[in-house]
Design a protein around this motif. Structure first.
Motif, PDB file in Angstrom:
ATOM      1  N   TYR A   1       0.500   8.150 -17.556  1.00 21.89           N
ATOM      2  CA  TYR A   1      -0.391   7.018 -17.832  1.00 21.89           C
ATOM      3  C   TYR A   1       0.325   6.015 -18.725  1.00 21.89           C
ATOM      4  CZ  TYR A   1      -4.148  10.004 -16.096  1.00 21.89           C
ATOM      5  OH  TYR A   1      -4.931  10.797 -15.314  1.00 21.89           O
TER       6      TYR A   1
ATOM      7  N   TYR B   1       2.818   3.110 -13.675  1.00 21.85           N
ATOM      8  CA  TYR B   1       1.368   3.288 -13.560  1.00 21.85           C
ATOM      9  C   TYR B   1       0.678   1.937 -13.528  1.00 21.85           C
ATOM     10  CZ  TYR B   1      -3.376   4.687 -14.923  1.00 21.85           C
ATOM     11  OH  TYR B   1      -4.728   4.852 -14.987  1.00 21.85           O
TER      12      TYR B   1
ATOM     13  N   ILE C   1       1.986   1.961  -3.518  1.00 26.65           N
ATOM     14  CA  ILE C   1       0.919   2.535  -4.355  1.00 26.65           C
ATOM     15  C   ILE C   1       0.749   4.019  -4.033  1.00 26.65           C
ATOM     16  CG2 ILE C   1      -1.533   2.441  -4.921  1.00 26.65           C
ATOM     17  CD1 ILE C   1      -1.508  -0.500  -4.273  1.00 26.65           C
ATOM     18  N   ALA C   2       0.729   4.328  -2.735  1.00 28.44           N
ATOM     19  CA  ALA C   2       0.522   5.722  -2.333  1.00 28.44           C
ATOM     20  C   ALA C   2       1.671   6.601  -2.825  1.00 28.44           C
ATOM     21  CB  ALA C   2       0.393   5.819  -0.816  1.00 28.44           C
TER      22      ALA C   2
ATOM     23  N   ILE D   1       0.933  -0.257 -10.216  1.00 29.07           N
ATOM     24  CA  ILE D   1       0.079  -0.052  -9.041  1.00 29.07           C
ATOM     25  C   ILE D   1      -1.223  -0.840  -9.189  1.00 29.07           C
ATOM     26  CG2 ILE D   1       1.055   2.219  -8.516  1.00 29.07           C
ATOM     27  CD1 ILE D   1      -1.503   3.490  -9.431  1.00 29.07           C
ATOM     28  N   PHE D   2      -1.639  -1.085 -10.429  1.00 28.73           N
ATOM     29  CA  PHE D   2      -2.854  -1.875 -10.612  1.00 28.73           C
ATOM     30  C   PHE D   2      -2.579  -3.351 -10.315  1.00 28.73           C
ATOM     31  CE2 PHE D   2      -3.791   1.960 -12.790  1.00 28.73           C
ATOM     32  CZ  PHE D   2      -5.144   2.125 -12.648  1.00 28.73           C
TER      33      PHE D   2
ATOM     34  N   ILE E   1      -7.616   2.160  -0.328  1.00 22.49           N
ATOM     35  CA  ILE E   1      -6.675   2.484  -1.396  1.00 22.49           C
ATOM     36  C   ILE E   1      -7.112   1.860  -2.724  1.00 22.49           C
ATOM     37  CG2 ILE E   1      -5.083   0.547  -1.022  1.00 22.49           C
ATOM     38  CD1 ILE E   1      -2.822   2.621  -1.400  1.00 22.49           C
TER      39      ILE E   1
ATOM     40  N   ARG F   1      -9.276   9.356 -15.149  1.00 28.00           N
ATOM     41  CA  ARG F   1      -8.734   9.136 -16.481  1.00 28.00           C
ATOM     42  C   ARG F   1      -9.814   8.959 -17.538  1.00 28.00           C
ATOM     43  NH1 ARG F   1      -4.651   4.502 -18.497  1.00 28.00           N
ATOM     44  NH2 ARG F   1      -4.226   5.524 -20.464  1.00 28.00           N
TER      45      ARG F   1
ATOM     46  N   SER G   1       1.633   6.936  -6.847  1.00 28.90           N
ATOM     47  CA  SER G   1       0.553   7.724  -7.426  1.00 28.90           C
ATOM     48  C   SER G   1       0.534   9.134  -6.870  1.00 28.90           C
ATOM     49  CB  SER G   1      -0.782   7.037  -7.185  1.00 28.90           C
ATOM     50  OG  SER G   1      -0.917   6.791  -5.812  1.00 28.90           O
TER      51      SER G   1
ATOM     52  N   THR H   1       0.835  -1.206   0.000  1.00 28.27           N
ATOM     53  CA  THR H   1       0.000   0.000   0.000  1.00 28.27           C
ATOM     54  C   THR H   1       0.871   1.258   0.000  1.00 28.27           C
ATOM     55  OG1 THR H   1      -0.102  -0.246   2.379  1.00 28.27           O
ATOM     56  CG2 THR H   1      -1.990  -1.018   1.136  1.00 28.27           C
TER      57      THR H   1
ATOM     58  N   LEU I   1       2.393  11.134 -12.408  1.00 30.09           N
ATOM     59  CA  LEU I   1       2.401   9.776 -12.923  1.00 30.09           C
ATOM     60  C   LEU I   1       2.002   9.796 -14.388  1.00 30.09           C
ATOM     61  CD1 LEU I   1       2.795   6.914 -11.865  1.00 30.09           C
ATOM     62  CD2 LEU I   1       0.384   6.850 -11.370  1.00 30.09           C
TER      63      LEU I   1
ATOM     64  N   ILE J   1      -7.597   3.561  -6.452  1.00 32.63           N
ATOM     65  CA  ILE J   1      -7.120   3.105  -7.761  1.00 32.63           C
ATOM     66  C   ILE J   1      -8.278   3.096  -8.762  1.00 32.63           C
ATOM     67  CG2 ILE J   1      -6.062   1.181  -8.994  1.00 32.63           C
ATOM     68  CD1 ILE J   1      -4.642   0.402  -6.477  1.00 32.63           C
TER      69      ILE J   1
ATOM     70  N   ILE K   1      -4.894  10.695  -2.096  1.00 32.01           N
ATOM     71  CA  ILE K   1      -3.546  10.723  -2.651  1.00 32.01           C
ATOM     72  C   ILE K   1      -3.566  10.129  -4.051  1.00 32.01           C
ATOM     73  CG2 ILE K   1      -1.200   9.827  -2.413  1.00 32.01           C
ATOM     74  CD1 ILE K   1      -1.548   9.823   0.527  1.00 32.01           C
ATOM     75  N   ILE K   2      -4.298   9.008  -4.189  1.00 34.01           N
ATOM     76  CA  ILE K   2      -4.304   8.316  -5.473  1.00 34.01           C
ATOM     77  C   ILE K   2      -5.024   9.132  -6.546  1.00 34.01           C
ATOM     78  CG2 ILE K   2      -4.809   6.134  -6.624  1.00 34.01           C
ATOM     79  CD1 ILE K   2      -3.272   5.429  -4.318  1.00 34.01           C
TER      80      ILE K   2
END
Lengths: 317, 411
Positions: free
Chosen positions: A279, A284, A269-270, A287-288, B232, B244, A273, A266, A277, B236, B341-342
């Motif tokens: 795309y 990018y 990811i934080a 994180i997914f 979180i 997006r 992002s 986590t 970032l 995402i 944040i994300i």
């Protein structure tokens, strides 16, 4: 429900009026019902959205030439800038912080639950329980602040400035344990108080002390509920972001030393992002992929926990 | 079985005593578990309070005494103007004049400019409240040794200026106005989106849904599972979909206004709405379930349709409970940081957000940002911002409790 809706009539109204009434009402009611159903369906769409987006971008990530699923799961270096994608350092850090959190939250949570349900007088309970619940209402970023400004200096004071780094997994884990304590406590207490009185009275009748009743009769009877609480706690710890983002360090490291800094899933990811970032870069997409791992793991834990809770409810209700 | 003797057997009595002793020991341990939680809570609150006030050492770039014989705050407008003109560069004066002409500014405003641009006080070191209280001699010594020109001042970091001031890259000038406004707008839009959907879903599940149907069971299980998804992950999802994919809508470009990308309040509110929906639905379901069935039967008995029954009889009774549940869900959203944040709340926004399509910052984001900076002053303002956040949460919860009490009285 349908049958309750039928107006009870003794005399038959004229046929045309009957159909008119029926039709008009049914239509608007249908529209409203349809809208309400749509509201409910949004939750399913959310899940589908999560699965679809995480899946799609993860697929892009794993099909990119730099990444290899086997290496992703087995190698121990995570450095996207030079094309090294081994998720183990992140997973390891997550497991370490979660482990320390459980070390605090499970025994203390269960202890609190036993005290509240078996020992506390109603008055003591009405004071102690709300105070514990305040812990659950404090935003996690505040816990992060607490870990960094109180827990870390404390650990550094105890174990030495040189052994303990400014960012470390132990401090983050311990504070996370305190954050999760109320969850374990309140879920376990629910399980304990669902145990039928008759069981307890039977134990007392046989001459058992309060402790013996609690440990040998009530806790075993509530065990599935308590385990459900433990599992949900693990899931919460794995998904917790802010405490680790603030206090556990930013930089993936494969270490088992609790005093060293290591970035969790986590936290990664934080951090990624949070910056600018681009795309469709591997960063990018990564994180997914990590998000998917996180989602799968927590969903699995939640479902197991829910099933256990349902089981002990079925037994006693 | 042995016959019971009137005289207690001494070994038996010893054994019993031991069992009771063990019992008391464990009882103490169980109580200790709770106390650990409570003591930590107290420590946490004290740590924050402790950091939010204390001594600071301030060094002035220019000594105020060299600017004027009288204390600066006592000067009138004309005197302040002469100081400004004497000490600031032509370019700077022109810039200030272009903003708002100096002659038209208030005395307080001019004083602020003199302090900020000329005197330029810099906080070189800070101490916590407990240090200030107990180790004053040591602090004085340290200042004398390290910062000979500095003066010592007791500063309460959480003050009116902090709440009303915009962002700044310098801790002593920074404030939370834009963050507070961002959080408020965020919460407002989150409620506007989540409340109708959440209550609608709850009504459907409690009043309409046939619990045998596969679709309805799926919805219910799904909501329960969504409630446990880490925040979180919602972040995402929000990044991928709202920021997006739906950028033309969430940035406001389809209306020809707004930001140039999707990192807006609207995106964040939509994300937060999805995040709190499961909890909101579950709470609303409980409130609706608590409405006695006799109320519905009476309404049906008078010939009302199902929707008339819900709208006129079920909802009014369930509403306080629904409000309570909503406020609790919303207070969770207010403290959430990770999803923001994300989806990309920016940390340095000096203007307050003006609508759903503006870029924004929020209180928890600001706290996170300040906490992660190395300088001590930022720890202090992070603590002050935490106090603002906690006070906001406390007031939200107080409202929830008031509503709950009214609700219980009514039934």
């Amino acid at each position: 429900m349908e049958t309750q809706l039928q107006p009870i009539t003794t005399a038959t109204p004229p046929v045309e009026m009957k159909t008119r009434l029926k039709k008009r009402r049914r239509l608007s009611e249908r529209v409203i019902q349809g809208f309400l159903l749509l509201c409910g369906v949004i939750s399913i769409l959310t899940t589908l959205g999560i699965v679809f987006e995480l899946g799609k971008e993860s697929l892009l990530f794993f099909t990119s030439p730099q990444v290899n699923l086997w290496e992703f799961l087995t190698t121990t270096r995570w450095q996207p800038t030079i094309g090294e994608f081994g998720v183990l350092p992140l997973v390891n850090a997550t497991l370490m912080t979660s482990f320390f959190a459980m070390l605090i939250a499970l025994p203390l949570g269960l202890g609190s639950a036993i005290y509240l349900s078996e020992y506390a007088t109603p008055k003591a309970r009405s004071i102690l329980k709300p105070i514990l619940e305040v812990l659950a209402g404090i935003p996690t970023v505040v816990y992060g602040y607490f870990a960094l400004t109180f827990m870390t200096p404390l650990l550094r004071g105890i174990f030495g400035q040189d052994t303990v780094e400014v960012y470390n997994t132990l401090s983050a884990g311990l504070v996370m344990g305190i954050m999760i304590l109320p969850l374990v406590s309140s879920m376990s207490e629910d399980a304990l108080s669902a145990v039928p009185r008759a069981l307890k009275e039977a134990a007392y009748g046989l001459g058992a002390t309060r402790l013996e009743t609690a440990i040998k009769v009530v806790v075993p009877a509530a065990l599935s509920g308590i385990i459900a609480a433990f599992i949900l706690a693990v899931s919460r710890a794995v998904g917790e972001t802010m405490i680790v983002a603030v206090a556990a360090g930013s930089g993936p490291a494969f270490t088992f030393n609790p005093f060293h800094s290591a970035e969790t899933m986590t936290g990664y990811i934080a951090r990624i992002s949070g910056g600018d970032l681009a795309y469709d870069s591997p960063d990018y997409n990564s994180i997914f992929a990590i998000g998917l791992l996180l989602f799968t793991l927590t969903l699995f834990l939640n479902m197991v926990s829910r099933r256990l809770v349902r089981r002990f409810r079925e037994v006693y209700e | 079985m042995r016959p019971l003797s009137v005289e207690p057997d001494s070994t038996q009595e010893k054994f019993l005593n031991r069992r009771h002793q063990v019992g008391r020991l464990w009882q103490a341990l169980f109580l200790f578990s709770i106390l650990v939680g409570i003591i930590t809570l107290a420590t946490l609150l004290f740590t924050i309070f402790n950091q939010s006030l204390g001594y600071v050492a301030i060094e002035n770039k220019v000594d105020p005494a060299s600017l004027s014989a009288r204390p600066l705050e006592k000067l009138n407008k004309a005197e302040l103007l002469t100081i400004l003109e004497a000490n600031l560069s032509k370019a700077r004066l022109r810039q200030l004049n272009a903003d708002i002409p100096l002659e038209e500014r208030s005395t307080v405003d001019l004083y602020d400019i003199v302090i900020e641009r000329i005197v330029d006080p810099v906080i070189v070191s800070t101490w916590s409240f407990s240090e200030s209280l107990f180790t004053k001699p040591a602090i004085l010594q340290e200042i004398a040794a390290k910062y000979p020109t500095a003066r010592l001042e007791f500063k309460i970091w959480l003050n009116w200026r902090f709440i009303t001031q915009a962002m700044s890259s310098r801790a002593e000038l920074a404030g939370v106005r834009s963050a507070l406004a961002g959080s408020m707008l965020l919460i407002l839009f989150t409620i506007l989106i989540a409340f109708p959907i959440g209550v609608g879903a709850a009504i459907y599940l409690e009043e309409y849904a046939n619990h045998q149907s596969r679709l309805n069971r799926l919805i219910q299980t799904n909501i329960d599972n969504l409630a446990g998804v880490p925040s979180i992950v919602y972040g995402i999802l929000g990044l991928a979909i709202f920021v997006r994919t739906l950028a033309p809508i969430t940035s406001g470009q389809f209306l020809g206004i707004g930001a140039d990308n999707g990192r807006t309040i609207l995106s964040a509110s939509l994300t937060m709405a999805l995040l709190i929906l499961p909890v909101l639905i579950i709470n609303a379901q409980e409130a609706i379930r608590a409405v006695p069935g006799s109320l519905r039967q009476a309404s049906y008995g008078l010939g009302a349709t199902q929707w008339q029954t819900i709208w006129h009889h079920v909802l009014p009774v369930a509403l306080p409970g629904i409000f309570t549940g909503t406020i609790l869900a919303v207070s969770r959203a207010m403290g959430e940081t990770a999803p923001l944040i994300i989806v990309g709340a920016s940390t340095f926004i000096s203007q307050s957000p003006s609508g759903p399509f503006s870029m924004f910052t929020a209180l928890p984001i600001q706290i996170y940002n300040w906490t992660t900076r190395p300088q001590d002053q930022f720890r202090n303002i992070a603590a002050a911002a935490i106090l603002v956040l906690l006070i906001a949460l406390l007031s939200l919860n107080a409202i929830a409790i008031l509503l709950r009490n009214r609700f219980t009285k009514k039934l």
